[in-house]
Write a protein that holds these residues in place. Structure first.
Motif, mmCIF file in Angstrom:
data_model
loop_
_atom_site.group_PDB
_atom_site.id
_atom_site.type_symbol
_atom_site.label_atom_id
_atom_site.label_comp_id
_atom_site.label_asym_id
_atom_site.label_seq_id
_atom_site.Cartn_x
_atom_site.Cartn_y
_atom_site.Cartn_z
ATOM 1 N N ARG A 121 1.713 9.515 -15.170
ATOM 2 C CA ARG A 121 2.998 9.390 -14.483
ATOM 3 C C ARG A 121 2.966 8.284 -13.422
ATOM 4 O O ARG A 121 3.926 7.529 -13.287
ATOM 5 C CB ARG A 121 3.360 10.725 -13.828
ATOM 6 C CG ARG A 121 3.575 11.839 -14.836
ATOM 7 C CD ARG A 121 4.874 11.725 -15.579
ATOM 8 N NE ARG A 121 6.002 12.119 -14.763
ATOM 9 C CZ ARG A 121 7.286 12.009 -15.160
ATOM 10 N NH1 ARG A 121 7.570 11.507 -16.349
ATOM 11 N NH2 ARG A 121 8.252 12.391 -14.369
ATOM 12 N N TYR A 161 0.881 -1.153 0.000
ATOM 13 C CA TYR A 161 0.000 0.000 0.000
ATOM 14 C C TYR A 161 0.926 1.211 0.000
ATOM 15 O O TYR A 161 1.681 1.405 0.948
ATOM 16 C CB TYR A 161 -0.855 -0.076 1.265
ATOM 17 C CG TYR A 161 -1.668 1.140 1.579
ATOM 18 C CD1 TYR A 161 -2.889 1.346 0.948
ATOM 19 C CD2 TYR A 161 -1.228 2.068 2.514
ATOM 20 C CE1 TYR A 161 -3.646 2.467 1.253
ATOM 21 C CE2 TYR A 161 -1.981 3.186 2.812
ATOM 22 C CZ TYR A 161 -3.193 3.371 2.183
ATOM 23 O OH TYR A 161 -3.943 4.479 2.477
ATOM 24 N N ILE A 162 0.910 1.981 -1.072
ATOM 25 C CA ILE A 162 1.892 3.057 -1.224
ATOM 26 C C ILE A 162 1.177 4.401 -1.364
ATOM 27 O O ILE A 162 0.306 4.554 -2.226
ATOM 28 C CB ILE A 162 2.772 2.807 -2.471
ATOM 29 C CG1 ILE A 162 3.384 1.402 -2.423
ATOM 30 C CG2 ILE A 162 3.876 3.861 -2.581
ATOM 31 C CD1 ILE A 162 4.090 0.981 -3.699
ATOM 32 N N GLU A 163 1.505 5.345 -0.486
ATOM 33 C CA GLU A 163 0.949 6.701 -0.552
ATOM 34 C C GLU A 163 2.000 7.621 -1.147
ATOM 35 O O GLU A 163 3.113 7.709 -0.615
ATOM 36 C CB GLU A 163 0.594 7.203 0.849
ATOM 37 C CG GLU A 163 -0.566 6.474 1.482
ATOM 38 C CD GLU A 163 -0.838 6.962 2.911
ATOM 39 O OE1 GLU A 163 -1.900 6.631 3.462
ATOM 40 O OE2 GLU A 163 0.034 7.666 3.465
ATOM 41 N N ILE A 164 1.655 8.308 -2.217
ATOM 42 C CA ILE A 164 2.613 9.185 -2.894
ATOM 43 C C ILE A 164 2.054 10.601 -2.955
ATOM 44 O O ILE A 164 0.943 10.810 -3.431
ATOM 45 C CB ILE A 164 2.895 8.699 -4.337
ATOM 46 C CG1 ILE A 164 3.270 7.215 -4.357
ATOM 47 C CG2 ILE A 164 4.010 9.530 -4.983
ATOM 48 C CD1 ILE A 164 3.438 6.644 -5.759
ATOM 49 N N GLU A 165 2.826 11.566 -2.458
ATOM 50 C CA GLU A 165 2.481 12.985 -2.625
ATOM 51 C C GLU A 165 3.138 13.481 -3.893
ATOM 52 O O GLU A 165 4.354 13.376 -4.056
ATOM 53 C CB GLU A 165 2.983 13.812 -1.429
ATOM 54 C CG GLU A 165 2.120 13.756 -0.197
ATOM 55 C CD GLU A 165 0.739 14.400 -0.377
ATOM 56 O OE1 GLU A 165 0.558 15.195 -1.319
ATOM 57 O OE2 GLU A 165 -0.154 14.068 0.415
ATOM 58 N N LEU A 166 2.326 14.006 -4.804
ATOM 59 C CA LEU A 166 2.836 14.462 -6.097
ATOM 60 C C LEU A 166 2.763 15.972 -6.190
ATOM 61 O O LEU A 166 1.747 16.577 -5.828
ATOM 62 C CB LEU A 166 2.004 13.857 -7.233
ATOM 63 C CG LEU A 166 2.073 12.347 -7.382
ATOM 64 C CD1 LEU A 166 0.971 11.875 -8.312
ATOM 65 C CD2 LEU A 166 3.428 11.930 -7.899
ATOM 66 N N ASN A 167 3.815 16.551 -6.725
ATOM 67 C CA ASN A 167 3.882 17.995 -6.907
ATOM 68 C C ASN A 167 3.282 18.377 -8.259
ATOM 69 O O ASN A 167 3.980 18.869 -9.142
ATOM 70 C CB ASN A 167 5.358 18.414 -6.810
ATOM 71 C CG ASN A 167 5.531 19.893 -6.970
ATOM 72 O OD1 ASN A 167 4.573 20.642 -6.856
ATOM 73 N ND2 ASN A 167 6.758 20.308 -7.231
ATOM 74 N N ALA A 217 3.221 4.996 -15.043
ATOM 75 C CA ALA A 217 4.609 4.758 -15.466
ATOM 76 C C ALA A 217 5.477 4.339 -14.281
ATOM 77 O O ALA A 217 6.308 3.437 -14.394
ATOM 78 C CB ALA A 217 5.166 6.014 -16.127
ATOM 79 N N MET A 218 5.270 4.988 -13.112
ATOM 80 C CA MET A 218 6.032 4.607 -11.903
ATOM 81 C C MET A 218 5.766 3.142 -11.540
ATOM 82 O O MET A 218 6.682 2.404 -11.167
ATOM 83 C CB MET A 218 5.605 5.466 -10.706
ATOM 84 C CG MET A 218 6.043 6.908 -10.783
ATOM 85 S SD MET A 218 5.419 7.814 -9.342
ATOM 86 C CE MET A 218 5.324 9.465 -10.031
ATOM 87 N N LEU A 239 8.861 0.709 -11.703
ATOM 88 C CA LEU A 239 9.567 0.517 -10.439
ATOM 89 C C LEU A 239 8.735 -0.059 -9.303
ATOM 90 O O LEU A 239 9.213 -0.883 -8.528
ATOM 91 C CB LEU A 239 10.163 1.871 -10.009
ATOM 92 C CG LEU A 239 11.277 1.811 -8.988
ATOM 93 C CD1 LEU A 239 12.421 2.708 -9.376
ATOM 94 C CD2 LEU A 239 10.771 2.171 -7.619
ATOM 95 N N LEU A 240 7.479 0.371 -9.180
ATOM 96 C CA LEU A 240 6.737 -0.007 -7.969
ATOM 97 C C LEU A 240 6.228 -1.448 -7.997
ATOM 98 O O LEU A 240 6.126 -2.082 -6.957
ATOM 99 C CB LEU A 240 5.580 0.973 -7.728
ATOM 100 C CG LEU A 240 5.987 2.434 -7.531
ATOM 101 C CD1 LEU A 240 4.757 3.307 -7.359
ATOM 102 C CD2 LEU A 240 6.906 2.581 -6.324
#
Lengths: 80, 80
Positions: free
Chosen positions: B57, B41-47, B60-61, B65-66
């Motif tokens: 994007r 479970y991955i939380e990502i903050e994106l700018n 693509a991640m 990679l993920l």
């Protein structure tokens, strides 16, 4: 009945795995990643139809074994 | 914008970590657990504020990679 459990590292605790993955994303060109935290996502099939009982039992599983409540938080949903 | 990514092992692939945790739950008295699978479970903050761009994007991640798409599946949600 199915339970979905989310175990995440507390906000105040450093997540070294998340920091490493964030660095790896930056190094392959994903500069827009500001922060990243990694937790566990657990799907459990339960041999019970009693929702209230399942709720108690899953909470006990989290407290006893699935989460380290010193550094981790958990939440769960029941389905079906 | 925030992305929540779920990476799970494909149904056809053995999940040894899940099997081990299921065994551990049985051994401490949770006999009602019929099966258990563990994912990330991955939380990502994106700018970024561009939802369509963020969607591309994050996909693509995941591909790069993920997730290991040979044995894992991913899905994600965007928030905010």
């Amino acid at each position: 009945m199915k339970a979905i459990v989310y175990v995440t590292i507390k906000q105040s605790v450093l997540d070294p795995q998340g920091v490493a993955v964030q660095g790896a994303l930056h190094s392959v060109g994903f500069q827009e990643v500001e922060s990243l935290r990694i937790g566990k996502y657990i799907e459990i099939e339960l041999n019970t139809d009693d929702r209230a009982e399942a709720e108690k039992r899953v909470a006990a599983m989290c407290e006893k074994l699935l989460a380290n409540t010193v550094v981790e938080e958990y939440r769960f949903e029941l389905e079906g």
